[in-house]
Design an enzyme around this catalytic site. Structure first.
Site, PDB file in Angstrom:
ATOM      1  N   LEU A 478       0.706  -1.406  -0.089  1.00  0.00           N
ATOM      2  CA  LEU A 478      -0.013  -0.221   0.007  1.00  0.00           C
ATOM      3  C   LEU A 478       0.693   1.008  -0.166  1.00  0.00           C
ATOM      4  O   LEU A 478       1.752   1.601   0.641  1.00  0.00           O
ATOM      5  CB  LEU A 478      -1.036   0.133   1.171  1.00  0.00           C
ATOM      6  CG  LEU A 478      -1.983  -1.098   1.418  1.00  0.00           C
ATOM      7  CD1 LEU A 478      -2.449  -1.007   2.721  1.00  0.00           C
ATOM      8  CD2 LEU A 478      -3.009  -0.865   0.207  1.00  0.00           C
ATOM      9  N   CYS A 479       0.473   2.360  -0.981  1.00  0.00           N
ATOM     10  CA  CYS A 479       0.965   3.588  -0.686  1.00  0.00           C
ATOM     11  C   CYS A 479      -0.110   4.638  -1.021  1.00  0.00           C
ATOM     12  O   CYS A 479      -1.253   4.214  -0.881  1.00  0.00           O
ATOM     13  CB  CYS A 479       2.199   3.822  -1.868  1.00  0.00           C
ATOM     14  SG  CYS A 479       1.488   3.860  -3.473  1.00  0.00           S
ATOM     15  N   ALA A 480       0.303   5.942  -1.126  1.00  0.00           N
ATOM     16  CA  ALA A 480      -0.636   6.741  -1.048  1.00  0.00           C
ATOM     17  C   ALA A 480      -1.718   6.859  -2.369  1.00  0.00           C
ATOM     18  O   ALA A 480      -2.781   6.949  -2.449  1.00  0.00           O
ATOM     19  CB  ALA A 480      -0.070   8.123  -1.122  1.00  0.00           C
TER      20      ALA A 480
END
Length: 575
Positions: A478-480
């Site tokens: 997960l990232c932004a």
């Protein structure tokens, strides 16, 4: 300069706490969930109105047919975001409630949508107040969502619900459980709507726009855009995902302005609103936060040190598509005092130049929404309507950003080059000492054997960090925005295939992951969302999922080393 950075770093815990605020996060996550609608609808706007630039106009009936999907997708964005924001906020509240007494997020979505319509519709005239169902109703949508979830939380925590006998099926029992909070939400918002109409003579949504107009105007000025886009860069420089803090505050303004610009453009007038999604994605953060589009190419072509050239080559392609974490953490630029000034200054100068082109040269501002992964210069040209001035602006920004970063790059490159020369000198000295103290003089044949490249290791069950995993494991990175996470997910999938490990990986955006977590065995948080570790851990603990966060340099190293990424993941499953 170092002192300034240290002072900002001291405030990092506070800013991270702000970024984890459940209301700001709900706004952000609500937008992320609705983003497919925005992207889909934008295609029809481009088809319908871009030909106007070249003197071609569709017949009215054809134009109406083309634009219909836009009107019933982007045209009801406020309604949709009211629901998605309520769901995101409900999920946050549920983390602090007992698992046996949770808020029904489907019910809060429905209540928020109905409540939004109560506030945005005008029953005294034409039924739905169409002008406030779209982006102009976003602030009203957020208000409806916050009120809805707050009332549901109050009722559920205190068991103010209709309780059914245990013999009643759970789904039917849940329906009756939601009746009281649902009714309370609609009645409360209806009272607000009646009161506002009595006092002002206008609906709630219209009054909200009128109240915030001075703020919108101020935000579009030079001081406003300096603060907005400078703060985003400043937060990122100290390792905090700046957009997570700033975007929720300006998202409504940005989309309202985008809609206003499109209407002005359609009417043949000057689209002059500055703050839009395109301004952030393609001007202020051209190539990613810090306006770093030119930086990897400068590292690759202008740097003398081997390290910087290698970093530039590895970072140029991702950065061209707005994924600049490889250069931010690989150089590094984040928390590197040398790059503090250009990292903050370049986005501000870019937006100033953009405003000059719009205000003085009468170039149209952004009227169309494009995916954030569109390369910055292309996004500027497409988003503003293919004007010649947009092409000039795109080229000018490249030149200006290069000029801003160049002196700081030279200073940093000299530092790295000096270290490389020192390391090379020390290595030569050590080699000489080793040669002089060696009693045995090797023959030519022995030297050849010593210098011979070792045979390529045969992949065994131990070659990728311990014994093979015996059963299928799924990993979610997960990232932004879902871009940076793809770098690690791809590296992991490549290594898993190469070493025949039963591991699959996928990339996702934080905020759009709640419904998919249950399908994974491990979640890896990229650096820009690592501050959310404690929040998401509540969810992963309930589901029995492993969770790990990464730091900047560590994460970039893993993306470049597929085998290392596989070893990293396997190690998590050993714990």
């Amino acid at each position: 300069m170092t002192g300034v950075i240290k002072q900002i770093e001291k405030m990092k815990p506070f800013f991270e706490k702000v970024s984890r605020n459940i209301y700001l996060r709900a706004v952000r996550d609500g937008f992320i969930a609705a983003m497919p609608v925005v992207l889909f609808s934008s295609l029809f706007v481009l088809v319908a109105f871009v030909p106007n630039i070249f003197g071609f106009k569709w017949p009215k009936e054809i134009e109406d047919a083309i634009i219909k999907p836009y009107n019933y997708s982007m045209g009801i964005l406020g309604l949709l975001v009211a629901g998605t924001t309520a769901k995101a906020l409900t999920d946050s509240f549920n983390r602090n409630l007992e698992s046996t007494n949770q808020i029904n997020n489907v019910s809060t979505m429905l209540a928020s949508i109905v409540g939004f319509l109560v506030l945005a519709a005008d029953p005294l005239k034409d039924g739905f107040a169409k002008g406030y169902l779209g982006s102009t109703g976003l602030i009203t949508g957020f208000f409806a969502a916050f009120i809805t979830v707050g009332i549901y939380n109050f009722c559920i925590k205190r068991n103010i619900t209709i309780k059914m006998p245990s013999e009643v099926p759970p789904n039917l029992s849940q329906t009756f459980k939601d009746v009281i909070p649902f009714s309370a939400v609609i009645i409360f918002l209806y009272i607000i709507d009646i009161f506002v109409r009595r006092v002002s003579g206008h609906g709630f949504a219209q009054n909200v726009i009128e109240i915030f107009k001075p703020l919108f105007s101020a935000a579009n000025g030079y001081v406003g855009i300096t603060i907005i886009y400078g703060v985003i860069a400043m937060f990122w420089f100290v390792g905090i995902h700046g957009p997570s803090i700033v975007e929720p505050a300006i998202s409504a303004v940005a989309f309202i302005n985008l809609d206003a610009n499109l209407k002005l453009f359609q009417a043949g007038q000057h689209a002059n609103h500055i703050i839009t999604p395109g301004t952030q994605m393609f001007v202020a953060t051209m190539g990613g936060t810090g306006a770093t589009l030119v930086v990897p190419f400068m590292f690759m072509w202008l740097a003398k040190s081997k390290q910087n050239k290698a970093i530039g080559r590895a970072s140029c392609i991702p950065t061209a598509f707005g994924v600049n974490e490889p250069i931010l953490f690989g150089a590094p630029i984040v928390l590197n005092p040398v790059f503090f000034i250009p990292f903050i200054l370049a986005p501000i100068v870019n937006v100033w130049l953009f405003k000059i082109f719009v205000d003085i040269l009468n170039m149209n501002s952004f009227s169309y929404f494009l995916p954030w992964t569109t390369p910055g210069p292309i996004g500027i040209v497409l988003g503003t309507g293919f004007s010649f001035l947009a092409i000039i602006l795109a080229l000018l920004l490249i030149v200006v950003d290069t000029a801003i970063y160049y002196p700081f790059l030279k200073v940093y490159d000299e530092e790295i080059l000096a270290k490389e020369k020192l390391a090379a000198t020390e290595e030569n000295e050590n080699s000489k000492k080793e040669f002089m103290t060696n009693d045995k003089v090797e023959t030519k044949e022995e030297i050849k054997v010593a210098l011979k490249t070792p045979e390529k290791e045969t992949k065994t069950e131990e070659s990728a960090g311990g014994p093979k995993i015996k059963e299928q494991k799924n990993v979610l990175v997960l990232c932004a925005g879902g871009g940076t996470s793809g770098l690690l997910a791809n590296a992991l999938k490549k290594a898993a295939k190469e070493y025949n490990e039963p591991i699959d990986a996928a990339a996702g955006a934080y905020g759009a992951h709640y419904d998919m977590m249950k399908d994974y065995d491990l979640i890896v948080l990229a650096p820009q969302v690592a501050s959310n570790y404690e929040d998401i851990k509540k969810d992963t603990d309930k589901l029995g999922i492993k969770l790990v966060k990464t730091q900047g340099a560590e994460y970039i190293k893993l993306t470049r080393d597929p085998k290392g990424s596989l070893e990293f993941v396997k190690k998590q499953f050993e714990n």
